[in-house]
Write a protein that holds these residues in place. Structure first.
Motif, PDB file in Angstrom:
ATOM      1  N   MET A  63       1.116  -0.972  -0.037  1.00 50.50           N
ATOM      2  CA  MET A  63       0.126   0.021   0.256  1.00 50.50           C
ATOM      3  C   MET A  63       0.610   1.171  -0.043  1.00 50.50           C
ATOM      4  O   MET A  63       0.416   2.110  -1.011  1.00 50.50           O
ATOM      5  N   VAL A  64       2.059   1.447   0.891  1.00 55.45           N
ATOM      6  CA  VAL A  64       2.761   2.313   0.819  1.00 55.45           C
ATOM      7  C   VAL A  64       3.754   2.667  -0.287  1.00 55.45           C
ATOM      8  O   VAL A  64       3.845   3.682  -0.517  1.00 55.45           O
ATOM      9  N   LEU A  65       3.660   1.644  -0.910  1.00 52.54           N
ATOM     10  CA  LEU A  65       4.521   1.944  -2.005  1.00 52.54           C
ATOM     11  C   LEU A  65       3.789   2.549  -3.935  1.00 52.54           C
ATOM     12  O   LEU A  65       3.990   2.598  -4.357  1.00 52.54           O
ATOM     13  N   ASP A  66       2.180   1.502  -2.936  1.00 51.76           N
ATOM     14  CA  ASP A  66       1.447   1.928  -4.623  1.00 51.76           C
ATOM     15  C   ASP A  66       1.270   3.994  -4.249  1.00 51.76           C
ATOM     16  O   ASP A  66       1.182   4.274  -5.501  1.00 51.76           O
ATOM     17  N   ALA A  67       1.241   4.062  -3.004  1.00 47.49           N
ATOM     18  CA  ALA A  67       0.939   5.511  -2.264  1.00 47.49           C
ATOM     19  C   ALA A  67       1.721   6.504  -3.733  1.00 47.49           C
ATOM     20  O   ALA A  67       1.472   7.805  -3.215  1.00 47.49           O
ATOM     21  N   TYR A  68       3.491   6.165  -3.163  1.00 47.30           N
ATOM     22  CA  TYR A  68       4.414   6.857  -4.100  1.00 47.30           C
ATOM     23  C   TYR A  68       4.543   6.724  -4.698  1.00 47.30           C
ATOM     24  O   TYR A  68       5.226   6.882  -5.873  1.00 47.30           O
ATOM     25  N   ASN A  69       3.683   5.880  -6.310  1.00 46.24           N
ATOM     26  CA  ASN A  69       3.328   5.552  -7.415  1.00 46.24           C
ATOM     27  C   ASN A  69       2.312   6.069  -7.999  1.00 46.24           C
ATOM     28  O   ASN A  69       1.490   6.314  -7.961  1.00 46.24           O
ATOM     29  N   LEU A  75      -5.192   2.758  -5.282  1.00 46.41           N
ATOM     30  CA  LEU A  75      -5.898   3.671  -4.974  1.00 46.41           C
ATOM     31  C   LEU A  75      -6.050   5.279  -4.943  1.00 46.41           C
ATOM     32  O   LEU A  75      -5.309   5.454  -6.317  1.00 46.41           O
ATOM     33  N   THR A  76      -6.900   5.592  -4.582  1.00 47.31           N
ATOM     34  CA  THR A  76      -7.930   7.399  -4.680  1.00 47.31           C
ATOM     35  C   THR A  76      -6.448   7.999  -5.004  1.00 47.31           C
ATOM     36  O   THR A  76      -5.226   8.046  -3.762  1.00 47.31           O
ATOM     37  N   LYS A  80      -3.544   8.123  -1.297  1.00 49.77           N
ATOM     38  CA  LYS A  80      -2.290   8.301  -1.722  1.00 49.77           C
ATOM     39  C   LYS A  80      -1.887   9.157  -0.418  1.00 49.77           C
ATOM     40  O   LYS A  80      -1.242   9.373   0.437  1.00 49.77           O
ATOM     41  N   SER A  81      -2.770  10.368  -1.201  1.00 54.14           N
ATOM     42  CA  SER A  81      -2.196  11.442   0.147  1.00 54.14           C
ATOM     43  C   SER A  81      -2.061  11.268   1.609  1.00 54.14           C
ATOM     44  O   SER A  81      -1.897  11.718   2.840  1.00 54.14           O
ATOM     45  N   THR A  82      -3.538  11.159   2.281  1.00 46.91           N
ATOM     46  CA  THR A  82      -3.621  10.287   3.227  1.00 46.91           C
ATOM     47  C   THR A  82      -2.587   9.350   3.691  1.00 46.91           C
ATOM     48  O   THR A  82      -1.830   9.429   5.040  1.00 46.91           O
ATOM     49  N   ASP A 129      -3.537   0.343 -15.856  1.00 46.30           N
ATOM     50  CA  ASP A 129      -4.065   0.367 -14.216  1.00 46.30           C
ATOM     51  C   ASP A 129      -5.702   0.312 -14.338  1.00 46.30           C
ATOM     52  O   ASP A 129      -6.410   0.935 -13.451  1.00 46.30           O
ATOM     53  N   ASP A 130      -6.094  -0.304 -15.358  1.00 46.89           N
ATOM     54  CA  ASP A 130      -7.688  -0.017 -15.545  1.00 46.89           C
ATOM     55  C   ASP A 130      -8.333  -0.949 -15.024  1.00 46.89           C
ATOM     56  O   ASP A 130      -8.957  -1.483 -15.549  1.00 46.89           O
ATOM     57  N   TYR A 131      -7.486  -2.411 -15.071  1.00 46.69           N
ATOM     58  CA  TYR A 131      -7.307  -3.624 -15.102  1.00 46.69           C
ATOM     59  C   TYR A 131      -8.554  -4.366 -16.234  1.00 46.69           C
ATOM     60  O   TYR A 131      -8.876  -5.041 -15.953  1.00 46.69           O
ATOM     61  N   GLN A 132      -7.780  -4.097 -17.291  1.00 46.28           N
ATOM     62  CA  GLN A 132      -8.107  -4.428 -19.304  1.00 46.28           C
ATOM     63  C   GLN A 132      -7.032  -5.081 -19.065  1.00 46.28           C
ATOM     64  O   GLN A 132      -6.440  -4.121 -19.678  1.00 46.28           O
ATOM     65  N   LEU A 133      -6.957  -5.815 -19.970  1.00 49.56           N
ATOM     66  CA  LEU A 133      -6.359  -6.220 -20.644  1.00 49.56           C
ATOM     67  C   LEU A 133      -6.098  -5.694 -22.376  1.00 49.56           C
ATOM     68  O   LEU A 133      -6.982  -5.306 -23.239  1.00 49.56           O
ATOM     69  N   GLU A 134      -5.127  -4.749 -22.822  1.00 48.30           N
ATOM     70  CA  GLU A 134      -5.074  -3.680 -23.595  1.00 48.30           C
ATOM     71  C   GLU A 134      -4.507  -4.931 -25.269  1.00 48.30           C
ATOM     72  O   GLU A 134      -3.025  -5.486 -24.972  1.00 48.30           O
TER      73      GLU A 134
END
Length: 311
Positions: A63-69, A75-76, A80-82, A129-134
């Protein structure tokens, strides 16, 4: 929130991090800092007994790593800000290079044909990012050749389940699976992150054949400079799993040393904070003393303490 029956849902992962219920946030951030400072690839085992809180810990690291990406949308922006605000209280990390993270529940996938297929699929899902396979993504095309190389058969059924058409068919550009894995990561990471961190959880609960196959697939094919694996395991139980596959006389400890570059023991929780969280210090003095003494004598982990006190 009822901590006596707390499950590692996304909401509970965030809320326990925001309140630091058992005083493990500083340990989570030290783990994040360690990952930030690893040069090249690595394989890390995070060792603790069942019920000690490993899943919460590794999911909070993710979660922390995701917040800084900035790329990830798991995460919304508010979340991320929180999370960054919470991290700022500890002054352990100030900023992080973007990392693509994947959480893989090995136990939930041990009925799959081949562990590498489900790992690749998990990476595709997490990285998109949208969980769809391009349809035109290079890494999707390369994943197709990996599927065919591993299975040696038509992947039509698999692709039908992932998406309603068949773009991966007839794509097989290389005979070397490892080269394809490197190409897969090289095509996936640009503009998404500098490295890939894959968290493998619950491996010690898997069928022995699947656990061994997963370890050896990763060792042989995912040994890359831009990928770090974290194995969240009970090493004692995992050694028993390995022995059930190779035989009781097999040296499982030395075998596992081949796979792990370092082993980290999960830091203990702040038991006073934990007792306060579940309300154990709110009863009568004698009752509290007896409960705590039983916990101490039988070496209960957090999950066992919660269930025992609830009963």
């Amino acid at each position: 929130m009822n901590f006596l029956d707390l499950k590692p849902t996304d909401e509970n992962i965030r809320s326990t991090f925001e309140t630091d219920l058992i005083s493990r946030n500083s340990d989570v951030l030290r783990m994040v800092s360690l990952l930030e400072n690893i040069d090249g690839g690595a394989s890390i085992s995070l060792d603790a007994k069942w019920g000690a809180g490993k899943t919460f810990f590794v999911k909070q690291v993710k979660m922390v790593l995701d917040a800084y990406n900035d790329f990830t949308q798991v995460l919304t922006e508010q979340e991320k800000s929180t999370i960054k605000g919470v991290c700022g209280r500890y002054k352990i990390i100030e900023s992080l290079e973007p990392v693509v993270t994947v959480y893989y529940d090995a136990w939930a996938n041990d009925n799959d044909i081949d562990p590498m297929l489900s790992i690749v699929y998990s990476i595709i899902n997490e990285a998109n990012d949208d969980y769809q396979l391009e349809k035109d993504s290079d890494y999707i095309k390369i994943a197709g050749s990996i599927f065919e190389l591993v299975t040696g058969r038509d992947v039509n059924t698999l692709i039908e389940s992932l998406r309603g058409d068949q773009p991966l068919l007839k794509i097989k550009e290389s005979k070397e699976i490892r080269d394809e894995i490197v190409r897969f990561l090289d095509s996936l990471l640009p503009e998404r992150g500098n490295k890939l961190v894959v968290i493998i959880d619950e491996l010690d609960r898997c069928r022995p054949s699947y656990a061994v196959q997963l370890l050896e697939r990763i060792k042989h094919y995912f040994d890359c400079d831009n990928i770090t694996f974290i194995f969240s395991v009970n090493l004692f139980e995992l050694q028993h799993t390995i022995k059930r596959y190779y035989g009781e006389g097999f040296d499982a400890s030395r075998y596992l040393d081949r796979f792990f570059d370092m082993t980290i023991s999960l830091p203990p929780a702040d038991m006073r904070a934990f007792y306060q969280t579940i309300g154990l210090e709110n009863g009568t003095w004698v009752f509290e003393s007896i409960c705590k003494r039983v916990v101490e004598v039988f070496h209960f982990e957090l999950r066992e303490i919660s269930r025992f006190y609830s009963l």
